[in-house]
Design a protein around this motif. Structure first.
Motif, PDB file in Angstrom:
ATOM      1  N   LEU A 295      -7.936 -20.770  17.509  1.00  0.00           N
ATOM      2  CA  LEU A 295      -7.202 -19.846  16.629  1.00  0.00           C
ATOM      3  C   LEU A 295      -7.863 -18.475  16.563  1.00  0.00           C
ATOM      4  O   LEU A 295      -7.253 -17.501  16.113  1.00  0.00           O
ATOM      5  N   SER A 296      -9.094 -18.420  17.025  1.00  0.00           N
ATOM      6  CA  SER A 296      -9.864 -17.185  16.907  1.00  0.00           C
ATOM      7  C   SER A 296      -9.227 -16.047  17.705  1.00  0.00           C
ATOM      8  O   SER A 296      -8.798 -16.240  18.848  1.00  0.00           O
ATOM      9  N   GLY A 297      -9.142 -14.881  17.107  1.00  0.00           N
ATOM     10  CA  GLY A 297      -8.673 -13.687  17.819  1.00  0.00           C
ATOM     11  C   GLY A 297      -7.162 -13.534  17.857  1.00  0.00           C
ATOM     12  O   GLY A 297      -6.650 -12.511  18.312  1.00  0.00           O
ATOM     13  N   LEU A 298      -6.403 -14.537  17.390  1.00  0.00           N
ATOM     14  CA  LEU A 298      -4.945 -14.416  17.404  1.00  0.00           C
ATOM     15  C   LEU A 298      -4.493 -13.517  16.251  1.00  0.00           C
ATOM     16  O   LEU A 298      -5.147 -13.471  15.205  1.00  0.00           O
ATOM     17  N   PRO A 299      -3.354 -12.811  16.429  1.00  0.00           N
ATOM     18  CA  PRO A 299      -2.888 -11.959  15.327  1.00  0.00           C
ATOM     19  C   PRO A 299      -2.442 -12.794  14.125  1.00  0.00           C
ATOM     20  O   PRO A 299      -1.979 -13.933  14.287  1.00  0.00           O
ATOM     21  N   ASP A 300      -2.583 -12.222  12.955  1.00  0.00           N
ATOM     22  CA  ASP A 300      -2.152 -12.874  11.709  1.00  0.00           C
ATOM     23  C   ASP A 300      -2.750 -14.267  11.518  1.00  0.00           C
ATOM     24  O   ASP A 300      -2.091 -15.193  11.033  1.00  0.00           O
ATOM     25  N   VAL A 301      -3.999 -14.412  11.930  1.00  0.00           N
ATOM     26  CA  VAL A 301      -4.765 -15.637  11.644  1.00  0.00           C
ATOM     27  C   VAL A 301      -5.967 -15.198  10.811  1.00  0.00           C
ATOM     28  O   VAL A 301      -6.698 -14.282  11.204  1.00  0.00           O
ATOM     29  N   PHE A 302      -6.157 -15.835   9.664  1.00  0.00           N
ATOM     30  CA  PHE A 302      -7.190 -15.379   8.728  1.00  0.00           C
ATOM     31  C   PHE A 302      -8.058 -16.537   8.262  1.00  0.00           C
ATOM     32  O   PHE A 302      -7.588 -17.664   8.143  1.00  0.00           O
ATOM     33  N   SER A 303      -9.320 -16.213   7.983  1.00  0.00           N
ATOM     34  CA  SER A 303     -10.128 -17.128   7.181  1.00  0.00           C
ATOM     35  C   SER A 303     -10.376 -16.384   5.871  1.00  0.00           C
ATOM     36  O   SER A 303     -10.026 -15.208   5.750  1.00  0.00           O
ATOM     37  N   LEU A 304     -10.982 -17.050   4.910  1.00  0.00           N
ATOM     38  CA  LEU A 304     -11.128 -16.411   3.607  1.00  0.00           C
ATOM     39  C   LEU A 304     -12.534 -16.617   3.080  1.00  0.00           C
ATOM     40  O   LEU A 304     -12.888 -17.713   2.641  1.00  0.00           O
ATOM     41  N   ARG A 305     -13.338 -15.565   3.159  1.00  0.00           N
ATOM     42  CA  ARG A 305     -14.675 -15.620   2.577  1.00  0.00           C
ATOM     43  C   ARG A 305     -14.962 -14.361   1.764  1.00  0.00           C
ATOM     44  O   ARG A 305     -15.560 -14.407   0.725  1.00  0.00           O
ATOM     45  N   ARG A 306     -14.449 -13.229   2.290  1.00  0.00           N
ATOM     46  CA  ARG A 306     -14.782 -11.942   1.680  1.00  0.00           C
ATOM     47  C   ARG A 306     -13.549 -11.268   1.098  1.00  0.00           C
ATOM     48  O   ARG A 306     -12.418 -11.609   1.451  1.00  0.00           O
ATOM     49  N   TYR A 307     -13.806 -10.261   0.283  1.00  0.00           N
ATOM     50  CA  TYR A 307     -12.721  -9.509  -0.346  1.00  0.00           C
ATOM     51  C   TYR A 307     -11.743  -8.986   0.707  1.00  0.00           C
ATOM     52  O   TYR A 307     -10.526  -9.121   0.570  1.00  0.00           O
ATOM     53  N   GLU A 308     -12.279  -8.405   1.791  1.00  0.00           N
ATOM     54  CA  GLU A 308     -11.372  -7.806   2.779  1.00  0.00           C
ATOM     55  C   GLU A 308     -10.521  -8.870   3.486  1.00  0.00           C
ATOM     56  O   GLU A 308      -9.404  -8.590   3.914  1.00  0.00           O
ATOM     57  N   ASP A 309     -11.040 -10.117   3.601  1.00  0.00           N
ATOM     58  CA  ASP A 309     -10.221 -11.204   4.177  1.00  0.00           C
ATOM     59  C   ASP A 309      -8.999 -11.425   3.288  1.00  0.00           C
ATOM     60  O   ASP A 309      -7.880 -11.602   3.771  1.00  0.00           O
ATOM     61  N   ALA A 310      -9.244 -11.453   1.979  1.00  0.00           N
ATOM     62  CA  ALA A 310      -8.151 -11.719   1.034  1.00  0.00           C
ATOM     63  C   ALA A 310      -7.117 -10.603   1.102  1.00  0.00           C
ATOM     64  O   ALA A 310      -5.906 -10.856   1.117  1.00  0.00           O
ATOM     65  N   ILE A 311      -7.595  -9.360   1.173  1.00  0.00           N
ATOM     66  CA  ILE A 311      -6.667  -8.222   1.241  1.00  0.00           C
ATOM     67  C   ILE A 311      -5.835  -8.326   2.520  1.00  0.00           C
ATOM     68  O   ILE A 311      -4.620  -8.129   2.510  1.00  0.00           O
ATOM     69  N   SER A 312      -6.482  -8.691   3.637  1.00  0.00           N
ATOM     70  CA  SER A 312      -5.760  -8.759   4.921  1.00  0.00           C
ATOM     71  C   SER A 312      -4.679  -9.830   4.891  1.00  0.00           C
ATOM     72  O   SER A 312      -3.548  -9.588   5.315  1.00  0.00           O
ATOM     73  N   PHE A 313      -5.006 -11.030   4.377  1.00  0.00           N
ATOM     74  CA  PHE A 313      -3.946 -12.053   4.459  1.00  0.00           C
ATOM     75  C   PHE A 313      -2.849 -11.793   3.441  1.00  0.00           C
ATOM     76  O   PHE A 313      -1.680 -12.087   3.682  1.00  0.00           O
ATOM     77  N   ARG A 314      -3.201 -11.162   2.315  1.00  0.00           N
ATOM     78  CA  ARG A 314      -2.156 -10.818   1.338  1.00  0.00           C
ATOM     79  C   ARG A 314      -1.207  -9.780   1.933  1.00  0.00           C
ATOM     80  O   ARG A 314       0.000  -9.833   1.722  1.00  0.00           O
ATOM     81  N   ARG A 315      -1.760  -8.860   2.715  1.00  0.00           N
ATOM     82  CA  ARG A 315      -0.925  -7.847   3.370  1.00  0.00           C
ATOM     83  C   ARG A 315       0.016  -8.540   4.370  1.00  0.00           C
ATOM     84  O   ARG A 315       1.195  -8.245   4.444  1.00  0.00           O
ATOM     85  N   ALA A 316      -0.538  -9.481   5.144  1.00  0.00           N
ATOM     86  CA  ALA A 316       0.279 -10.182   6.144  1.00  0.00           C
ATOM     87  C   ALA A 316       1.387 -10.992   5.471  1.00  0.00           C
ATOM     88  O   ALA A 316       2.462 -11.179   6.040  1.00  0.00           O
ATOM     89  N   LEU A 317       1.123 -11.462   4.253  1.00  0.00           N
ATOM     90  CA  LEU A 317       2.111 -12.286   3.548  1.00  0.00           C
ATOM     91  C   LEU A 317       3.150 -11.452   2.807  1.00  0.00           C
ATOM     92  O   LEU A 317       4.073 -12.007   2.206  1.00  0.00           O
TER      93      LEU A 317
END
Ligand SMILES: Cc1cc2nc3c(=O)[nH]c(=O)nc-3n(C[C@H](O)[C@H](O)[C@H](O)COP(=O)(O)OP(=O)(O)OC[C@H]3O[C@@H](n4cnc5c(N)ncnc54)[C@H](O)[C@@H]3O)c2cc1C
Length: 404
Positions: A120-142
């Motif tokens: 799954l690594s490197g694919l678009p719109d695939v996220f893990s969640l550890r940091r603030y910016e991860d959360a912002i990125s997946f919320r944007r994608a959603l």
């Protein structure tokens, strides 16, 4: 010019590091403290990243721990955006991305990082969640409500994310390789967990592996599972676990075996203490070696490591860390909590009533832990009693009395 020496250095700018800094500041106010963190923000709360509703704002200012301001006033130097790269234990020196920092005693609190499966690594719109910016990125994608969502990994973070997405009335699939996620707490806990998610309309695919990620002709994407099922997955969030962030310590001589190996006082080497998710230590309360990946443990260990880092300089005795591991998770409006220690071979006793479920773990006549779906008052009572050895008789009568 970055600071080059301090009394207590702390590497890692999250809850364990923050508690260590607070403790040193209180316990030995004359000692100078510097905290190195590779994040660009001061310490902030991670638990809300998987709990704050998708339509609510996730504001960094609201997540940053209020104690940061007090510590800044105290003179703590937050060396943000600075990566520790090497530790010289003998020379009491941390080499980092902007230079070097010498210390008298050190607290390592570098926590964990999310694991991303290579497929799954490197694919678009695939996220893990550890940091603030991860959360912002997946919320944007959603943000596009037409995008389908699949969550890979049905542990606590995966379960919370599924709950968060479903709460907005959106379809979400939860996939896990394990046939019984949370099964390590017993089959009955798994069944309650499964029922909670199924009842909330989550599409569950347990015991299935992701075998392929297929981009379809119409622009949508699916996950192909080992049983042949295709799961709509325009956005994929991965919560398959974490690994200790100890790469930078590889040449330090510290013992690294599924975490930083410490003694009962969280001491990893001369003048080096560690705290939080990255630590493996013998917890005397339970007579067991453990590494715990939960907030309260990181906070408690941060305090002990802070006391001990200061005492190491002051020549005072070291404190032992013998705590009661605890976690909570909020899913579909239900609070799941655990306190104690589960080795795996304990008997599990279940007690249900209209207020929720309690699962009690016992070895012979001794209670080793409690897990609850709601039943908050009962849980708090038993968690408190676990501070000392707790006999089954005491708890069993409490449970049956309150059930009747
Ligand atoms: C989304 C989410 C939700 C959670 N919810 C819950 C919950 O409901 N209940 C619960 O009990 N627990 C929860 N947790 C777990 C809890 O947040 C962690 O147990 C806790 O954050 C661990 O704290 P820590 O200080 O040990 O490490 P971390 O929080 O992992 O922080 C380590 C810090 O060190 C930094 N670092 C790492 N390597 C270096 C380096 N070489 N140089 C400089 N800095 C470095 C990292 O960037 C990070 O800032 C959640 C975690 C996440 C991610």
């Amino acid at each position: 010019m970055p600071q080059t020496s301090c009394d207590v250095a702390i590497v890692g700018g999250s809850i364990a590091g923050l508690r260590a800094a607070q403790t040193v500041a209180r316990h030995a106010p004359d000692l100078t403290i510097a905290m190195i963190s590779d994040e660009t923000y001061p310490p902030y709360e991670r638990p809300p990243l998987s709990k704050v509703g998708l339509t609510k704002p996730l504001l960094l200012d609201a997540l940053i721990y209020p104690a940061v301001n007090d510590l800044k006033s105290h003179g703590v130097n937050f060396m943000l955006g600075t990566r520790a790269e090497e530790l010289d234990v003998e020379g009491r020196t941390i080499r980092h991305s902007s230079g070097a920092l010498q210390y008298r005693s050190l607290v390592v609190a570098t926590g964990c990082e999310a694991v991303m499966p290579p497929a799954l690594s490197g694919l678009p719109d695939v996220f893990s969640l550890r940091r603030y910016e991860d959360a912002i990125s997946f919320r944007r994608a959603l943000a596009d409500p037409l995008k389908s969502v699949a969550i890979v990994g049905a542990g606590f973070i995966g379960g919370e994310l599924a709950s968060m997405v479903a709460n907005e009335g959106r379809q979400v699939a939860l996939v896990d390789l394990a046939r019984k996620p949370l099964g390590r707490f017993g089959d009955a806990v798994f069944r309650s967990y499964e029922a909670l998610h199924r009842g909330a309309g989550i599409e569950l695919h347990f015991g299935e592996q992701v075998t392929d990620v297929v981009q379809q002709g119409n622009g949508s994407r699916v996950l192909k599972l080992s049983d042949g099922t295709k799961v709509p997955a325009d956005v994929i969030v991965v919560g398959v676990g974490v690994r200790p962030s100890t790469e930078w310590l590889k040449r330090s001589g510290l013992r690294l075996e599924n975490g930083i190996v410490c003694d009962g006082t969280l001491r990893a080497a001369d003048h080096v203490f560690a705290a939080g998710d990255a630590v493996r230590w013998p917890n005397r309360r339970w007579g067991a070696d453990m590494r715990v990946e939960h907030w309260t443990n990181a906070a408690e260990q941060g305090r002990v490591a802070g006391v001990n880092a200061a005492n190491d300089i002051l020549g005072s005795p070291l404190e032992v860390c013998a705590n009661i591991p605890y976690f909570w998770s909020d899913q579909h409006g239900v609070r799941i909590q655990f306190a104690g220690h589960r080795a795996g071979d304990e008997e599990v006793a279940e007690s249900r009533n209209s207020g929720g479920s309690l699962f009690l773990y016992r070895r012979g006549e001794i209670v080793t832990g409690v897990l609850a779906f709601e039943r908050r008052a009962d849980f708090v009572k038993i968690r408190t009693m676990l501070k000392s050895e707790l006999s089954w008789q005491v708890v069993s009568s409490l449970v049956s009395r309150e059930d009747s």
